[in-house]
Design a protein around this motif. Structure first.
Motif, PDB file in Angstrom:
ATOM      1  N   GLN A  19       0.833  -1.210   0.000  1.00 15.85           N
ATOM      2  CA  GLN A  19       0.000   0.000   0.000  1.00 15.85           C
ATOM      3  C   GLN A  19       0.864   1.255   0.000  1.00 15.85           C
ATOM      4  O   GLN A  19       0.539   2.239  -0.681  1.00 15.85           O
ATOM      5  CB  GLN A  19      -0.940  -0.016   1.206  1.00 15.85           C
ATOM      6  CG  GLN A  19      -2.010  -1.074   1.102  1.00 15.85           C
ATOM      7  CD  GLN A  19      -2.826  -1.217   2.387  1.00 15.85           C
ATOM      8  OE1 GLN A  19      -2.404  -0.807   3.461  1.00 15.85           O
ATOM      9  NE2 GLN A  19      -4.000  -1.831   2.263  1.00 15.85           N
ATOM     10  N   HIS A  22       2.211   1.682  -3.451  1.00 15.74           N
ATOM     11  CA  HIS A  22       1.126   2.162  -4.310  1.00 15.74           C
ATOM     12  C   HIS A  22       0.906   3.656  -4.101  1.00 15.74           C
ATOM     13  O   HIS A  22       0.754   4.414  -5.066  1.00 15.74           O
ATOM     14  CB  HIS A  22      -0.162   1.380  -4.032  1.00 15.74           C
ATOM     15  CG  HIS A  22      -1.288   1.792  -4.914  1.00 15.74           C
ATOM     16  ND1 HIS A  22      -2.214   2.730  -4.533  1.00 15.74           N
ATOM     17  CD2 HIS A  22      -1.617   1.409  -6.165  1.00 15.74           C
ATOM     18  CE1 HIS A  22      -3.082   2.908  -5.508  1.00 15.74           C
ATOM     19  NE2 HIS A  22      -2.732   2.106  -6.524  1.00 15.74           N
ATOM     20  N   GLY A  23       0.904   4.079  -2.839  1.00 15.95           N
ATOM     21  CA  GLY A  23       0.731   5.497  -2.541  1.00 15.95           C
ATOM     22  C   GLY A  23       1.851   6.343  -3.141  1.00 15.95           C
ATOM     23  O   GLY A  23       1.604   7.420  -3.696  1.00 15.95           O
ATOM     24  N   LEU A  25       3.718   5.589  -5.766  1.00 18.83           N
ATOM     25  CA  LEU A  25       3.568   5.601  -7.224  1.00 18.83           C
ATOM     26  C   LEU A  25       2.484   6.585  -7.652  1.00 18.83           C
ATOM     27  O   LEU A  25       2.637   7.304  -8.649  1.00 18.83           O
ATOM     28  CB  LEU A  25       3.245   4.197  -7.735  1.00 18.83           C
ATOM     29  CG  LEU A  25       4.359   3.159  -7.599  1.00 18.83           C
ATOM     30  CD1 LEU A  25       3.839   1.771  -7.969  1.00 18.83           C
ATOM     31  CD2 LEU A  25       5.561   3.525  -8.442  1.00 18.83           C
ATOM     32  N   THR A  26       1.394   6.638  -6.886  1.00 11.51           N
ATOM     33  CA  THR A  26       0.306   7.571  -7.185  1.00 11.51           C
ATOM     34  C   THR A  26       0.791   9.014  -7.053  1.00 11.51           C
ATOM     35  O   THR A  26       0.523   9.853  -7.924  1.00 11.51           O
ATOM     36  CB  THR A  26      -0.894   7.305  -6.252  1.00 11.51           C
ATOM     37  OG1 THR A  26      -1.337   5.964  -6.441  1.00 11.51           O
ATOM     38  CG2 THR A  26      -2.042   8.255  -6.533  1.00 11.51           C
ATOM     39  N   LYS A  27       1.518   9.298  -5.977  1.00  6.25           N
ATOM     40  CA  LYS A  27       2.049  10.654  -5.767  1.00  6.25           C
ATOM     41  C   LYS A  27       3.045  11.033  -6.860  1.00  6.25           C
ATOM     42  O   LYS A  27       3.181  12.215  -7.203  1.00  6.25           O
ATOM     43  CB  LYS A  27       2.704  10.767  -4.391  1.00  6.25           C
ATOM     44  CG  LYS A  27       1.714  10.799  -3.267  1.00  6.25           C
ATOM     45  CD  LYS A  27       2.405  10.874  -1.919  1.00  6.25           C
ATOM     46  CE  LYS A  27       1.367  10.782  -0.820  1.00  6.25           C
ATOM     47  NZ  LYS A  27       1.979  10.729   0.509  1.00  6.25           N
ATOM     48  N   GLN A  29       2.702  10.232  -9.829  1.00  2.43           N
ATOM     49  CA  GLN A  29       1.845  10.361 -11.007  1.00  2.43           C
ATOM     50  C   GLN A  29       1.995   9.232 -12.018  1.00  2.43           C
ATOM     51  O   GLN A  29       1.787   9.418 -13.213  1.00  2.43           O
ATOM     52  CB  GLN A  29       2.019  11.728 -11.667  1.00  2.43           C
ATOM     53  CG  GLN A  29       1.686  12.865 -10.731  1.00  2.43           C
ATOM     54  CD  GLN A  29       1.812  14.230 -11.357  1.00  2.43           C
ATOM     55  OE1 GLN A  29       2.391  14.394 -12.435  1.00  2.43           O
ATOM     56  NE2 GLN A  29       1.267  15.229 -10.683  1.00  2.43           N
ATOM     57  N   TYR A  30       2.374   8.028 -11.535  1.00  2.00           N
ATOM     58  CA  TYR A  30       2.310   6.862 -12.410  1.00  2.00           C
ATOM     59  C   TYR A  30       0.845   6.506 -12.609  1.00  2.00           C
ATOM     60  O   TYR A  30       0.052   6.581 -11.677  1.00  2.00           O
ATOM     61  CB  TYR A  30       3.083   5.681 -11.822  1.00  2.00           C
ATOM     62  CG  TYR A  30       4.579   5.852 -11.910  1.00  2.00           C
ATOM     63  CD1 TYR A  30       5.264   5.552 -13.090  1.00  2.00           C
ATOM     64  CD2 TYR A  30       5.308   6.331 -10.828  1.00  2.00           C
ATOM     65  CE1 TYR A  30       6.638   5.722 -13.178  1.00  2.00           C
ATOM     66  CE2 TYR A  30       6.681   6.503 -10.913  1.00  2.00           C
ATOM     67  CZ  TYR A  30       7.330   6.195 -12.090  1.00  2.00           C
ATOM     68  OH  TYR A  30       8.680   6.367 -12.191  1.00  2.00           O
ATOM     69  N   GLN A  31       0.489   6.126 -13.813  1.00  2.00           N
ATOM     70  CA  GLN A  31      -0.905   5.900 -14.173  1.00  2.00           C
ATOM     71  C   GLN A  31      -1.231   4.411 -14.265  1.00  2.00           C
ATOM     72  O   GLN A  31      -0.378   3.605 -14.623  1.00  2.00           O
ATOM     73  CB  GLN A  31      -1.207   6.559 -15.528  1.00  2.00           C
ATOM     74  CG  GLN A  31      -0.922   8.042 -15.563  1.00  2.00           C
ATOM     75  CD  GLN A  31      -1.854   8.837 -14.678  1.00  2.00           C
ATOM     76  OE1 GLN A  31      -3.065   8.639 -14.707  1.00  2.00           O
ATOM     77  NE2 GLN A  31      -1.295   9.730 -13.875  1.00  2.00           N
ATOM     78  N   ILE A  33      -1.995   2.022 -12.100  1.00  2.00           N
ATOM     79  CA  ILE A  33      -1.622   1.038 -11.088  1.00  2.00           C
ATOM     80  C   ILE A  33      -2.781   0.907 -10.111  1.00  2.00           C
ATOM     81  O   ILE A  33      -3.084   1.841  -9.362  1.00  2.00           O
ATOM     82  CB  ILE A  33      -0.332   1.454 -10.330  1.00  2.00           C
ATOM     83  CG1 ILE A  33       0.795   1.794 -11.285  1.00  2.00           C
ATOM     84  CG2 ILE A  33       0.070   0.378  -9.322  1.00  2.00           C
ATOM     85  CD1 ILE A  33       1.239   0.658 -12.155  1.00  2.00           C
ATOM     86  N   GLU A  34      -3.446  -0.231 -10.110  1.00  2.00           N
ATOM     87  CA  GLU A  34      -4.592  -0.431  -9.230  1.00  2.00           C
ATOM     88  C   GLU A  34      -4.198  -0.971  -7.860  1.00  2.00           C
ATOM     89  O   GLU A  34      -4.821  -0.635  -6.856  1.00  2.00           O
ATOM     90  CB  GLU A  34      -5.601  -1.374  -9.882  1.00  2.00           C
ATOM     91  CG  GLU A  34      -6.249  -0.770 -11.105  1.00  2.00           C
ATOM     92  CD  GLU A  34      -7.315  -1.658 -11.701  1.00  2.00           C
ATOM     93  OE1 GLU A  34      -7.718  -2.640 -11.055  1.00  2.00           O
ATOM     94  OE2 GLU A  34      -7.735  -1.369 -12.824  1.00  2.00           O
ATOM     95  N   GLU A  35      -3.158  -1.816  -7.809  1.00  2.00           N
ATOM     96  CA  GLU A  35      -2.764  -2.417  -6.539  1.00  2.00           C
ATOM     97  C   GLU A  35      -1.303  -2.857  -6.633  1.00  2.00           C
ATOM     98  O   GLU A  35      -0.834  -3.215  -7.713  1.00  2.00           O
ATOM     99  CB  GLU A  35      -3.646  -3.639  -6.227  1.00  2.00           C
ATOM    100  CG  GLU A  35      -3.329  -4.297  -4.905  1.00  2.00           C
ATOM    101  CD  GLU A  35      -4.199  -5.529  -4.624  1.00  2.00           C
ATOM    102  OE1 GLU A  35      -4.462  -5.762  -3.454  1.00  2.00           O
ATOM    103  OE2 GLU A  35      -4.581  -6.234  -5.579  1.00  2.00           O
TER     104      GLU A  35
END
Length: 83
Positions: A19, A22-23, A25-27, A29-31, A33-35
């Motif tokens: 998690q 994942h957080g 990667l989201t920050k 700005q990778y697109q 990625i669901e989990e």
């Protein structure tokens, strides 16, 4: 012959490290990625004296008895010929 063993947490077990990744990667700005699920990877070099069936049985035994905690982890593996 080599055995490539992948150990991951069971899907029903929370994965805080996954998690966190994942957080991040989201920050970043990778697109798409669901989990993210993290795990361990092992390479076992097996004796040439083992045939494929014996190698499979031995790797399953090692993974179950030593490499995983069967309560919370699962494993998959594949065998690779040395040739």
């Amino acid at each position: 012959m080599k055995a490539h063993v992948y150990v991951t947490l069971k899907q029903t077990v929370l994965d805080p490290q996954g998690q966190a990744i994942h957080g991040a990667l989201t920050k970043m700005q990778y697109q798409g990625i669901e989990e993210v699920r993290q795990g361990k990877y092992f390479v076992l070099t097996l004796s040439d004296s083992l045939d494929a069936a014996a190698a499979k049985a031995e790797v399953e035994r090692i993974a179950t008895d030593v490499l995983t905690n069967p309560v919370i982890e699962q494993f998959t593996f594949h065998l690779e010929d040395a040739n």
